[in-house]
Design a protein around this motif. Structure first.
Motif, PDB file in Angstrom:
ATOM      1  N   ALA A 165      30.506   6.064  21.426  1.00 61.75           N
ATOM      2  CA  ALA A 165      29.963   7.034  22.147  1.00 61.75           C
ATOM      3  C   ALA A 165      29.450   8.276  21.311  1.00 61.75           C
ATOM      4  N   LYS A 166      30.507   8.634  20.526  1.00 65.89           N
ATOM      5  CA  LYS A 166      30.378   9.893  19.614  1.00 65.89           C
ATOM      6  C   LYS A 166      29.395   9.445  18.562  1.00 65.89           C
ATOM      7  N   ILE A 167      29.302   8.301  18.035  1.00 66.30           N
ATOM      8  CA  ILE A 167      28.442   7.902  17.026  1.00 66.30           C
ATOM      9  C   ILE A 167      27.227   8.136  17.455  1.00 66.30           C
ATOM     10  N   LEU A 168      26.920   7.613  18.710  1.00 66.98           N
ATOM     11  CA  LEU A 168      25.321   7.232  19.365  1.00 66.98           C
ATOM     12  C   LEU A 168      25.242   8.866  19.486  1.00 66.98           C
ATOM     13  N   LYS A 169      25.963   9.651  20.212  1.00 61.69           N
ATOM     14  CA  LYS A 169      25.416  11.127  20.315  1.00 61.69           C
ATOM     15  C   LYS A 169      24.837  11.683  19.035  1.00 61.69           C
ATOM     16  N   LYS A 170      25.617  11.237  17.831  1.00 62.96           N
ATOM     17  CA  LYS A 170      24.935  12.050  16.534  1.00 62.96           C
ATOM     18  C   LYS A 170      23.555  11.344  16.050  1.00 62.96           C
ATOM     19  N   VAL A 171      23.588   9.896  16.255  1.00 61.58           N
ATOM     20  CA  VAL A 171      22.580   9.356  15.939  1.00 61.58           C
ATOM     21  C   VAL A 171      21.259   9.489  16.724  1.00 61.58           C
ATOM     22  N   PHE A 172      21.338   9.662  18.000  1.00 61.21           N
ATOM     23  CA  PHE A 172      20.155   9.938  18.687  1.00 61.21           C
ATOM     24  C   PHE A 172      20.251  11.419  19.169  1.00 61.21           C
ATOM     25  N   SER A 173      19.178  12.028  18.770  1.00 62.25           N
ATOM     26  CA  SER A 173      19.003  13.666  18.873  1.00 62.25           C
ATOM     27  C   SER A 173      18.583  13.831  20.304  1.00 62.25           C
ATOM     28  N   ASN A 174      17.848  12.960  20.943  1.00 64.22           N
ATOM     29  CA  ASN A 174      17.376  13.351  22.594  1.00 64.22           C
ATOM     30  C   ASN A 174      18.548  12.405  23.397  1.00 64.22           C
ATOM     31  N   SER A 175      19.635  13.028  23.355  1.00 64.46           N
ATOM     32  CA  SER A 175      20.798  12.140  24.041  1.00 64.46           C
ATOM     33  C   SER A 175      21.825  13.137  25.031  1.00 64.46           C
ATOM     34  N   LEU A 176      22.431  12.621  25.882  1.00 68.17           N
ATOM     35  CA  LEU A 176      23.539  13.353  26.666  1.00 68.17           C
ATOM     36  C   LEU A 176      24.805  12.399  26.522  1.00 68.17           C
ATOM     37  N   LEU A 177      25.821  13.177  26.761  1.00 70.32           N
ATOM     38  CA  LEU A 177      27.229  12.467  26.495  1.00 70.32           C
ATOM     39  C   LEU A 177      28.060  12.751  27.650  1.00 70.32           C
ATOM     40  N   PHE A 178      28.612  11.924  28.405  1.00 66.01           N
ATOM     41  CA  PHE A 178      29.603  11.979  29.741  1.00 66.01           C
ATOM     42  C   PHE A 178      30.737  11.216  29.574  1.00 66.01           C
ATOM     43  N   GLU A 179      31.789  11.654  29.708  1.00 65.41           N
ATOM     44  CA  GLU A 179      33.176  11.257  30.138  1.00 65.41           C
ATOM     45  C   GLU A 179      33.389  11.248  31.574  1.00 65.41           C
ATOM     46  N   PHE A 180      33.573  10.195  32.320  1.00 65.82           N
ATOM     47  CA  PHE A 180      33.919  10.021  33.609  1.00 65.82           C
ATOM     48  C   PHE A 180      35.546   9.891  33.843  1.00 65.82           C
ATOM     49  N   LYS A 181      36.048  11.230  34.193  1.00 66.11           N
ATOM     50  CA  LYS A 181      37.639  11.265  34.630  1.00 66.11           C
ATOM     51  C   LYS A 181      38.071  10.139  35.646  1.00 66.11           C
ATOM     52  N   GLY A 182      39.270   9.463  34.898  1.00 67.45           N
ATOM     53  CA  GLY A 182      39.939   8.463  35.667  1.00 67.45           C
ATOM     54  C   GLY A 182      39.386   7.187  35.826  1.00 67.45           C
TER      55      GLY A 182
END
Length: 212
Positions: A165-182
Motif C-alpha cells: 500500500a505504501k509503495i503504491l501511494k508513492k508510485v501513483f501521484s494521484n492516489s489516496l491511502l486508507f487503513e480501516f481500523k479493526g
C-alpha cells in the motif's frame, strides 16, 4: 473464463475483480447492492487457477474489447484482484476514471510460501496463478495519469499488504491511502457492504474529500 454482467443499461460501469476465493461473496453482497444503479462486470477469476496472471489479464482485456467497453467509471480489485487492477491500469489500454484496490500485494517479497502453507489444500494444478502473482517485482517507476487510485487495507492485514500500500501511494501521484481500523483481509468488500457502497457512490461522484 466466465464473465457475469448485470444491468447492461446502467449509465456507468463498474468492473469487480475479486480475489480467487471471493467470488461468492461478491455475487451475494456487492452485486445485489450495486446492480440497480450501475452496469456491473465480474470475471470469475477463481475458475482460472491453471492460468498465469498474463493470461487472466489478456482474457479480461479481450472481453472488455468484445463488448466495446473502453471507459470504466470504477474498478474494484480485492487481494489478487487488486494486483490485476493495477496491471490493467499500467497497461493504459482502457480509460479508468477510478481504481480502488483493497488488501493487495504487489511485491518481490517471497510471500508465496506463506500462501502455500495457508492454502495447503489447493490442488497442485491450481498454483500457477498464485506463483505468477507473488513473483512480480516491485513497481519502480512513477505513474502519471488522470485515474484516481484509492488504496485501502485492514489494520489486521499482513505486513506485506501494508508495505505494498505504501509503495503504491508513492508510485501513483494521484492516489489516496486508507487503513480501516479493526478490519482484516478484504473485510471492506466481504463484511462491510454498507460502508463499501457509501465509498463507491462518493468515488463515482468524485467526492474524494468525504472519504474517511
Amino acid at each position: 473464463m466466465k464473465f457475469n454482467e448485470f444491468n447492461r443499461n446502467g449509465s456507468k460501469s463498474i468492473l469487480l475483480l475479486p480475489g480467487y476465493t471471493k467470488n461468492k461473496m461478491y455475487q451475494e453482497n456487492i452485486i445485489s447492492a450495486l446492480k440497480s444503479n450501475y452496469h456491473i462486470i465480474v470475471p470469475n477469476i477463481s475458475e482460472c487457477m491453471e492460468y498465469d496472471i498474463e493470461e487472466v489479464i489478456s482474457q479480461i482485456k479481450a472481453y472488455l474489447n468484445n463488448i466495446c467497453l473502453n471507459k470504466i467509471e470504477l474498478v474494484i480489485g480485492s487481494s489478487l484482484g487488486g494486483h490485476i487492477a493495477i496491471r490493467l491500469l499500467l497497461d493504459s489500454e482502457f480509460e479508468f476514471k477510478n481504481v480502488m484496490v483493497e488488501s493487495t500485494i504487489y511485491t518481490e517479497v517471497n510471500y508465496l510460501k506463506v500462501i502455500l502453507r495457508l492454502a495447503g489444500s489447493l490442488k497442485k494444478n491450481k498454483m500457477r496463478l498464485l506463483e505468477s502473482y507473488y513473483s512480480q517485482s516491485l513497481l519502480c517507476e512513477n505513474f502519471e495519469g488522470d485515474t484516481k487510485l484509492i488504496i485501502c487495507y485492514g489494520e489486521k492485514d499482513s505486513k506485506y499488504v501494508k508495505k505494498t500500500a505504501k509503495i503504491l501511494k508513492k508510485v501513483f501521484s494521484n492516489s489516496l491511502l486508507f487503513e480501516f481500523k479493526g478490519y482484516g483481509h478484504c473485510e471492506l468488500t466481504t463484511k462491510h457492504i454498507f460502508q463499501l457502497t457509501k465509498y463507491i457512490n462518493l468515488i463515482i461522484n468524485h467526492r474524494y474529500d468525504e472519504l474517511e
